[in-house]
Design a protein around this motif. Sequence first.
Motif, PDB file in Angstrom:
ATOM      1  N   ASP A 126       0.833  -1.217   0.000  1.00 56.38           N
ATOM      2  CA  ASP A 126       0.000   0.000   0.000  1.00 56.38           C
ATOM      3  C   ASP A 126       0.861   1.257   0.000  1.00 56.38           C
ATOM      4  O   ASP A 126       0.584   2.220  -0.728  1.00 56.38           O
ATOM      5  CB  ASP A 126      -0.927   0.005   1.221  1.00 56.38           C
ATOM      6  CG  ASP A 126      -1.985  -1.083   1.150  1.00 56.38           C
ATOM      7  OD1 ASP A 126      -2.228  -1.598   0.044  1.00 56.38           O
ATOM      8  OD2 ASP A 126      -2.558  -1.411   2.207  1.00 56.38           O
ATOM      9  N   GLU A 127       1.892   1.265   0.847  1.00 58.80           N
ATOM     10  CA  GLU A 127       2.739   2.450   0.959  1.00 58.80           C
ATOM     11  C   GLU A 127       3.542   2.687  -0.323  1.00 58.80           C
ATOM     12  O   GLU A 127       3.782   3.837  -0.707  1.00 58.80           O
ATOM     13  CB  GLU A 127       3.679   2.326   2.157  1.00 58.80           C
ATOM     14  CG  GLU A 127       2.980   2.352   3.512  1.00 58.80           C
ATOM     15  CD  GLU A 127       2.235   3.651   3.765  1.00 58.80           C
ATOM     16  OE1 GLU A 127       2.592   4.687   3.159  1.00 58.80           O
ATOM     17  OE2 GLU A 127       1.281   3.636   4.562  1.00 58.80           O
ATOM     18  N   GLN A 129       2.526   1.918  -3.370  1.00 59.80           N
ATOM     19  CA  GLN A 129       1.561   2.485  -4.323  1.00 59.80           C
ATOM     20  C   GLN A 129       1.290   3.955  -4.014  1.00 59.80           C
ATOM     21  O   GLN A 129       1.207   4.787  -4.925  1.00 59.80           O
ATOM     22  CB  GLN A 129       0.260   1.684  -4.276  1.00 59.80           C
ATOM     23  CG  GLN A 129       0.380   0.282  -4.838  1.00 59.80           C
ATOM     24  CD  GLN A 129      -0.908  -0.509  -4.705  1.00 59.80           C
ATOM     25  OE1 GLN A 129      -1.913  -0.024  -4.185  1.00 59.80           O
ATOM     26  NE2 GLN A 129      -0.895  -1.754  -5.167  1.00 59.80           N
ATOM     27  N   ARG A 130       1.167   4.284  -2.720  1.00 64.27           N
ATOM     28  CA  ARG A 130       0.903   5.676  -2.340  1.00 64.27           C
ATOM     29  C   ARG A 130       2.101   6.562  -2.693  1.00 64.27           C
ATOM     30  O   ARG A 130       1.925   7.687  -3.187  1.00 64.27           O
ATOM     31  CB  ARG A 130       0.593   5.756  -0.847  1.00 64.27           C
ATOM     32  CG  ARG A 130       0.228   7.161  -0.366  1.00 64.27           C
ATOM     33  CD  ARG A 130      -0.108   7.202   1.109  1.00 64.27           C
ATOM     34  NE  ARG A 130      -1.344   6.484   1.386  1.00 64.27           N
ATOM     35  CZ  ARG A 130      -1.428   5.324   2.026  1.00 64.27           C
ATOM     36  NH1 ARG A 130      -0.319   4.724   2.461  1.00 64.27           N
ATOM     37  NH2 ARG A 130      -2.582   4.753   2.251  1.00 64.27           N
ATOM     38  N   GLU A 132       4.334   6.061  -5.035  1.00 65.81           N
ATOM     39  CA  GLU A 132       4.405   6.200  -6.495  1.00 65.81           C
ATOM     40  C   GLU A 132       3.352   7.186  -6.993  1.00 65.81           C
ATOM     41  O   GLU A 132       3.618   8.000  -7.880  1.00 65.81           O
ATOM     42  CB  GLU A 132       4.191   4.832  -7.152  1.00 65.81           C
ATOM     43  CG  GLU A 132       5.313   3.834  -6.911  1.00 65.81           C
ATOM     44  CD  GLU A 132       6.485   4.049  -7.856  1.00 65.81           C
ATOM     45  OE1 GLU A 132       6.480   5.040  -8.613  1.00 65.81           O
ATOM     46  OE2 GLU A 132       7.416   3.214  -7.839  1.00 65.81           O
ATOM     47  N   ARG A 133       2.164   7.104  -6.412  1.00 66.72           N
ATOM     48  CA  ARG A 133       1.069   7.965  -6.855  1.00 66.72           C
ATOM     49  C   ARG A 133       1.307   9.430  -6.494  1.00 66.72           C
ATOM     50  O   ARG A 133       1.025  10.332  -7.282  1.00 66.72           O
ATOM     51  CB  ARG A 133      -0.238   7.466  -6.241  1.00 66.72           C
ATOM     52  CG  ARG A 133      -1.490   8.158  -6.748  1.00 66.72           C
ATOM     53  CD  ARG A 133      -2.749   7.488  -6.247  1.00 66.72           C
ATOM     54  NE  ARG A 133      -2.896   7.517  -4.814  1.00 66.72           N
ATOM     55  CZ  ARG A 133      -2.733   6.464  -4.020  1.00 66.72           C
ATOM     56  NH1 ARG A 133      -2.417   5.287  -4.530  1.00 66.72           N
ATOM     57  NH2 ARG A 133      -2.898   6.564  -2.709  1.00 66.72           N
ATOM     58  N   LYS A 134       1.845   9.661  -5.297  1.00 66.15           N
ATOM     59  CA  LYS A 134       2.029  11.034  -4.825  1.00 66.15           C
ATOM     60  C   LYS A 134       3.446  11.549  -5.047  1.00 66.15           C
ATOM     61  O   LYS A 134       3.747  12.699  -4.695  1.00 66.15           O
ATOM     62  CB  LYS A 134       1.683  11.113  -3.336  1.00 66.15           C
ATOM     63  CG  LYS A 134       0.217  10.835  -3.033  1.00 66.15           C
ATOM     64  CD  LYS A 134      -0.095  11.068  -1.561  1.00 66.15           C
ATOM     65  CE  LYS A 134      -1.570  10.905  -1.274  1.00 66.15           C
ATOM     66  NZ  LYS A 134      -1.895  11.160   0.157  1.00 66.15           N
ATOM     67  N   HIS A 135       4.315  10.688  -5.579  1.00 68.99           N
ATOM     68  CA  HIS A 135       5.704  11.074  -5.836  1.00 68.99           C
ATOM     69  C   HIS A 135       6.400  11.549  -4.555  1.00 68.99           C
ATOM     70  O   HIS A 135       7.048  12.597  -4.519  1.00 68.99           O
ATOM     71  CB  HIS A 135       5.772  12.166  -6.903  1.00 68.99           C
ATOM     72  CG  HIS A 135       5.079  11.789  -8.186  1.00 68.99           C
ATOM     73  ND1 HIS A 135       5.580  10.849  -9.069  1.00 68.99           N
ATOM     74  CD2 HIS A 135       3.908  12.227  -8.726  1.00 68.99           C
ATOM     75  CE1 HIS A 135       4.765  10.717 -10.094  1.00 68.99           C
ATOM     76  NE2 HIS A 135       3.735  11.539  -9.919  1.00 68.99           N
ATOM     77  N   THR A 136       6.232  10.747  -3.494  1.00 69.10           N
ATOM     78  CA  THR A 136       6.870  11.060  -2.212  1.00 69.10           C
ATOM     79  C   THR A 136       7.880   9.982  -1.866  1.00 69.10           C
ATOM     80  O   THR A 136       7.752   8.826  -2.313  1.00 69.10           O
ATOM     81  CB  THR A 136       5.818  11.149  -1.095  1.00 69.10           C
ATOM     82  OG1 THR A 136       5.055   9.926  -1.070  1.00 69.10           O
ATOM     83  CG2 THR A 136       4.875  12.319  -1.324  1.00 69.10           C
ATOM     84  N   GLN A 195       6.933   9.021   3.407  1.00 74.00           N
ATOM     85  CA  GLN A 195       7.222  10.445   3.233  1.00 74.00           C
ATOM     86  C   GLN A 195       8.485  10.849   4.006  1.00 74.00           C
ATOM     87  O   GLN A 195       8.504  11.857   4.715  1.00 74.00           O
ATOM     88  CB  GLN A 195       6.020  11.283   3.686  1.00 74.00           C
ATOM     89  CG  GLN A 195       4.733  10.964   2.938  1.00 74.00           C
ATOM     90  CD  GLN A 195       3.573  11.838   3.378  1.00 74.00           C
ATOM     91  OE1 GLN A 195       3.709  13.047   3.518  1.00 74.00           O
ATOM     92  NE2 GLN A 195       2.435  11.219   3.605  1.00 74.00           N
ATOM     93  N   SER A 236      11.812   4.233  -8.330  1.00 73.04           N
ATOM     94  CA  SER A 236      10.624   4.258  -9.182  1.00 73.04           C
ATOM     95  C   SER A 236      10.424   2.917  -9.889  1.00 73.04           C
ATOM     96  O   SER A 236      11.369   2.330 -10.417  1.00 73.04           O
ATOM     97  CB  SER A 236      10.752   5.372 -10.226  1.00 73.04           C
ATOM     98  OG  SER A 236       9.615   5.391 -11.073  1.00 73.04           O
TER      99      SER A 236
END
Length: 266
Positions: A126-127, A129-130, A132-136, A195, A236
């Motif tokens: 989950d983390e 994916q998050r 990658e999605r938010k670029h953090t 993050q 990435s």
Amino acid sequence: MTKTRPPQAGPEILEQVQALLEDPDLQGHPLHEALAQLRDYALAQDQRLERLMRISDGYHLLERNHTQSLADRCDRQLRRMHKLARISDQYQKNLWEVTESLREAANQDPLTGLANRRFLMERLKDEIQRAERKHTPLVLCLMDVDHFKRINDRFGHEVGDTALCEIAGAVRQGVRRYDVYGRWGGEEFLLVLPQTSLAEAEAVIDRVRQEVGGITVGEGESLSLSASFGYTCLHSGEDPNDILKRADIALFRAKEAGRNRVEQEA
């Protein structure tokens, strides 16, 4: 002025209606037929209510009781329904509690109370994916307690289990409230730092290392604990296995370099 007599109870009204219908002097009255139909309708409704009450009472046949008023019957039925509602609420509560217990058992390490490997792997996915999605940034750290076998060999497995619980407490103290952490297996623990840059992660990991270093176990010639750490950041397009492999390489290097240290793998 003559006061209107209040309506009587249901059975008494039906008795009066029946008496009027049987009165020979009223056989030809214009309302005789309508009154007979009203009586039949009232009796049919009474029978219908009786059948519904028998069904809701658990398939037990009820003896018809014409002395009860309609209001009494409805009140009795409402009490039954209220009882069934209470039973249903308690059942739902028990079912929820059992479900929660099973969920916790499936996701929690029974010894330390921390998240187990299964839960950690799901959260890591989950983390990733998050991130990658938010670029953090995302940092993963593997921690291994140094020379843990010595504790079991010298003091026994019971002291070893106590040590693992104390180590779990040290991890809780060192991480931040939004970090993901748990027991990866044996004396290994996993930290997922969302993050978080590599520099920020090093500060968190070193804080955990110092917390573990403050633990002593055993009586008499007690042992002070220490742990080795290997951490890396997410690249990435990586999957969980990729980042876990690099963290494991860093952990191996920390052990080879003397243990009780933190190593990074780019």
